[in-house]
Design a protein around this motif. Structure first.
Motif, PDB file in Angstrom:
ATOM      1  N   LEU A   1       0.833  -1.197   0.000  1.00 13.41           N
ATOM      2  CA  LEU A   1       0.000   0.000   0.000  1.00 13.41           C
ATOM      3  C   LEU A   1       0.870   1.250   0.000  1.00 13.41           C
ATOM      4  O   LEU A   1       0.619   2.201  -0.742  1.00 13.41           O
ATOM      5  CB  LEU A   1      -0.929  -0.001   1.220  1.00 13.41           C
ATOM      6  CG  LEU A   1      -1.923   1.155   1.272  1.00 13.41           C
ATOM      7  CD1 LEU A   1      -3.300   0.636   1.667  1.00 13.41           C
ATOM      8  CD2 LEU A   1      -1.476   2.204   2.252  1.00 13.41           C
ATOM      9  N   TYR A   2       1.925   1.223   0.799  1.00 15.13           N
ATOM     10  CA  TYR A   2       2.836   2.376   0.869  1.00 15.13           C
ATOM     11  C   TYR A   2       3.552   2.580  -0.472  1.00 15.13           C
ATOM     12  O   TYR A   2       3.740   3.728  -0.906  1.00 15.13           O
ATOM     13  CB  TYR A   2       3.845   2.192   2.003  1.00 15.13           C
ATOM     14  CG  TYR A   2       4.767   3.373   2.153  1.00 15.13           C
ATOM     15  CD1 TYR A   2       4.278   4.598   2.594  1.00 15.13           C
ATOM     16  CD2 TYR A   2       6.111   3.275   1.837  1.00 15.13           C
ATOM     17  CE1 TYR A   2       5.112   5.697   2.721  1.00 15.13           C
ATOM     18  CE2 TYR A   2       6.951   4.366   1.965  1.00 15.13           C
ATOM     19  CZ  TYR A   2       6.453   5.568   2.405  1.00 15.13           C
ATOM     20  OH  TYR A   2       7.282   6.660   2.530  1.00 15.13           O
ATOM     21  N   THR A   3       3.916   1.500  -1.134  1.00 17.39           N
ATOM     22  CA  THR A   3       4.527   1.605  -2.462  1.00 17.39           C
ATOM     23  C   THR A   3       3.564   2.283  -3.430  1.00 17.39           C
ATOM     24  O   THR A   3       3.968   3.146  -4.223  1.00 17.39           O
ATOM     25  CB  THR A   3       4.923   0.215  -2.987  1.00 17.39           C
ATOM     26  OG1 THR A   3       5.915  -0.340  -2.115  1.00 17.39           O
ATOM     27  CG2 THR A   3       5.485   0.286  -4.401  1.00 17.39           C
ATOM     28  N   GLN A   4       2.287   1.907  -3.346  1.00 17.90           N
ATOM     29  CA  GLN A   4       1.276   2.548  -4.196  1.00 17.90           C
ATOM     30  C   GLN A   4       1.171   4.041  -3.877  1.00 17.90           C
ATOM     31  O   GLN A   4       1.029   4.864  -4.777  1.00 17.90           O
ATOM     32  CB  GLN A   4      -0.098   1.875  -4.009  1.00 17.90           C
ATOM     33  CG  GLN A   4      -0.133   0.404  -4.329  1.00 17.90           C
ATOM     34  CD  GLN A   4       0.435   0.077  -5.699  1.00 17.90           C
ATOM     35  OE1 GLN A   4       0.105   0.715  -6.682  1.00 17.90           O
ATOM     36  NE2 GLN A   4       1.303  -0.906  -5.749  1.00 17.90           N
ATOM     37  N   PHE A   5       1.260   4.387  -2.596  1.00 16.76           N
ATOM     38  CA  PHE A   5       1.238   5.780  -2.176  1.00 16.76           C
ATOM     39  C   PHE A   5       2.432   6.544  -2.748  1.00 16.76           C
ATOM     40  O   PHE A   5       2.284   7.638  -3.297  1.00 16.76           O
ATOM     41  CB  PHE A   5       1.224   5.864  -0.647  1.00 16.76           C
ATOM     42  CG  PHE A   5       1.238   7.260  -0.101  1.00 16.76           C
ATOM     43  CD1 PHE A   5       0.090   8.038  -0.122  1.00 16.76           C
ATOM     44  CD2 PHE A   5       2.387   7.791   0.448  1.00 16.76           C
ATOM     45  CE1 PHE A   5       0.095   9.335   0.381  1.00 16.76           C
ATOM     46  CE2 PHE A   5       2.408   9.076   0.959  1.00 16.76           C
ATOM     47  CZ  PHE A   5       1.251   9.856   0.925  1.00 16.76           C
ATOM     48  N   GLU A   6       3.615   5.956  -2.638  1.00 18.23           N
ATOM     49  CA  GLU A   6       4.821   6.598  -3.165  1.00 18.23           C
ATOM     50  C   GLU A   6       4.728   6.807  -4.677  1.00 18.23           C
ATOM     51  O   GLU A   6       5.120   7.866  -5.181  1.00 18.23           O
ATOM     52  CB  GLU A   6       6.060   5.761  -2.851  1.00 18.23           C
ATOM     53  CG  GLU A   6       6.470   5.784  -1.405  1.00 18.23           C
ATOM     54  CD  GLU A   6       7.732   4.992  -1.178  1.00 18.23           C
ATOM     55  OE1 GLU A   6       8.649   5.559  -0.566  1.00 18.23           O
ATOM     56  OE2 GLU A   6       7.806   3.822  -1.605  1.00 18.23           O
ATOM     57  N   LEU A   7       4.214   5.813  -5.389  1.00 16.09           N
ATOM     58  CA  LEU A   7       4.051   5.943  -6.838  1.00 16.09           C
ATOM     59  C   LEU A   7       3.075   7.066  -7.183  1.00 16.09           C
ATOM     60  O   LEU A   7       3.292   7.819  -8.132  1.00 16.09           O
ATOM     61  CB  LEU A   7       3.575   4.623  -7.445  1.00 16.09           C
ATOM     62  CG  LEU A   7       4.579   3.484  -7.445  1.00 16.09           C
ATOM     63  CD1 LEU A   7       3.917   2.181  -7.877  1.00 16.09           C
ATOM     64  CD2 LEU A   7       5.770   3.810  -8.332  1.00 16.09           C
ATOM     65  N   LEU A   8       2.021   7.169  -6.403  1.00 13.69           N
ATOM     66  CA  LEU A   8       1.038   8.224  -6.623  1.00 13.69           C
ATOM     67  C   LEU A   8       1.664   9.599  -6.391  1.00 13.69           C
ATOM     68  O   LEU A   8       1.476  10.524  -7.189  1.00 13.69           O
ATOM     69  CB  LEU A   8      -0.158   8.030  -5.683  1.00 13.69           C
ATOM     70  CG  LEU A   8      -1.274   9.047  -5.773  1.00 13.69           C
ATOM     71  CD1 LEU A   8      -1.936   9.009  -7.140  1.00 13.69           C
ATOM     72  CD2 LEU A   8      -2.291   8.776  -4.680  1.00 13.69           C
ATOM     73  N   ILE A   9       2.428   9.731  -5.337  1.00 12.08           N
ATOM     74  CA  ILE A   9       3.082  11.011  -5.014  1.00 12.08           C
ATOM     75  C   ILE A   9       4.087  11.359  -6.098  1.00 12.08           C
ATOM     76  O   ILE A   9       4.171  12.511  -6.548  1.00 12.08           O
ATOM     77  CB  ILE A   9       3.777  10.935  -3.627  1.00 12.08           C
ATOM     78  CG1 ILE A   9       2.753  10.667  -2.528  1.00 12.08           C
ATOM     79  CG2 ILE A   9       4.565  12.204  -3.348  1.00 12.08           C
ATOM     80  CD1 ILE A   9       1.567  11.578  -2.562  1.00 12.08           C
ATOM     81  N   GLU A  10       4.845  10.375  -6.540  1.00  6.77           N
ATOM     82  CA  GLU A  10       5.827  10.592  -7.608  1.00  6.77           C
ATOM     83  C   GLU A  10       5.121  11.050  -8.897  1.00  6.77           C
ATOM     84  O   GLU A  10       5.557  11.976  -9.552  1.00  6.77           O
ATOM     85  CB  GLU A  10       6.590   9.294  -7.849  1.00  6.77           C
ATOM     86  CG  GLU A  10       7.696   9.402  -8.870  1.00  6.77           C
ATOM     87  CD  GLU A  10       8.411   8.078  -9.022  1.00  6.77           C
ATOM     88  OE1 GLU A  10       8.447   7.572 -10.148  1.00  6.77           O
ATOM     89  OE2 GLU A  10       8.915   7.554  -8.011  1.00  6.77           O
ATOM     90  N   LYS A  11       4.018  10.398  -9.193  1.00  2.59           N
ATOM     91  CA  LYS A  11       3.240  10.741 -10.391  1.00  2.59           C
ATOM     92  C   LYS A  11       2.695  12.155 -10.296  1.00  2.59           C
ATOM     93  O   LYS A  11       2.621  12.865 -11.290  1.00  2.59           O
ATOM     94  CB  LYS A  11       2.088   9.747 -10.545  1.00  2.59           C
ATOM     95  CG  LYS A  11       1.239   9.943 -11.752  1.00  2.59           C
ATOM     96  CD  LYS A  11       0.163   8.868 -11.789  1.00  2.59           C
ATOM     97  CE  LYS A  11      -0.811   9.107 -12.915  1.00  2.59           C
ATOM     98  NZ  LYS A  11      -1.877   8.114 -12.900  1.00  2.59           N
ATOM     99  N   LYS A  12       2.311  12.567  -9.091  1.00  2.00           N
ATOM    100  CA  LYS A  12       1.755  13.906  -8.874  1.00  2.00           C
ATOM    101  C   LYS A  12       2.850  14.949  -8.669  1.00  2.00           C
ATOM    102  O   LYS A  12       2.555  16.079  -8.318  1.00  2.00           O
ATOM    103  CB  LYS A  12       0.819  13.908  -7.651  1.00  2.00           C
ATOM    104  CG  LYS A  12      -0.390  13.026  -7.807  1.00  2.00           C
ATOM    105  CD  LYS A  12      -1.359  13.641  -8.773  1.00  2.00           C
ATOM    106  CE  LYS A  12      -2.598  12.805  -8.868  1.00  2.00           C
ATOM    107  NZ  LYS A  12      -3.548  13.334  -9.811  1.00  2.00           N
ATOM    108  N   GLY A  13       4.107  14.560  -8.813  1.00  2.00           N
ATOM    109  CA  GLY A  13       5.193  15.513  -8.643  1.00  2.00           C
ATOM    110  C   GLY A  13       5.470  15.889  -7.205  1.00  2.00           C
ATOM    111  O   GLY A  13       5.730  17.044  -6.910  1.00  2.00           O
TER     112      GLY A  13
END
Length: 112
Positions: free
Chosen positions: A96-108
């Motif tokens: 879940l945290y990996t998904q969160f990090e990917l989302l944050i990375e995608k959102k800059g």
């Protein structure tokens, strides 16, 4: 359509053999509604077999900010959950945290 102020994320992990939930699911899933601005878990659920277990995990994770990393959530599981699914819960949290990090990375690196 109104813009929601939360994200909904899921993390998955394999369940160990012999678990009651294993007869229904092969994997354990943790889902969480997360505040977009602060990364705080507002509500969480999982696919443990009992409603009590699901509620307990949700209660443990509520209020944790993923902006601060995943260690606090892992420590909460280590300290308070003493069932056979502990390792699967931690693995699902990490996913879940990996998904969160990917989302944050995608959102800059900006949640809002």
């Amino acid at each position: 359509m109104p813009i929601t102020k939360t994200y909904f994320l899921a993390g998955h992990a394999r369940l160990p053999q012999g678990m009651a939930a294993k007869s229904v699911f092969d994997t354990l899933t943790i889902t969480a509604e997360i505040d977009r601005k602060y990364g705080v878990i507002l509500q969480a659920s999982c696919t443990l077999a009992t409603e009590h277990g699901r509620d307990y995990i949700g209660h443990l994770l509520r209020g944790i900010s993923l902006r601060d990393g995943i260690e606090e959530a892992i420590q909460m599981i280590h300290s308070h959950y003493h069932g056979r699914a502990a390792n699967a819960l931690i693995a699902a949290l990490k996913d879940l945290y990996t998904q969160f990090e990917l989302l944050i990375e995608k959102k800059g690196s900006k949640l809002g």
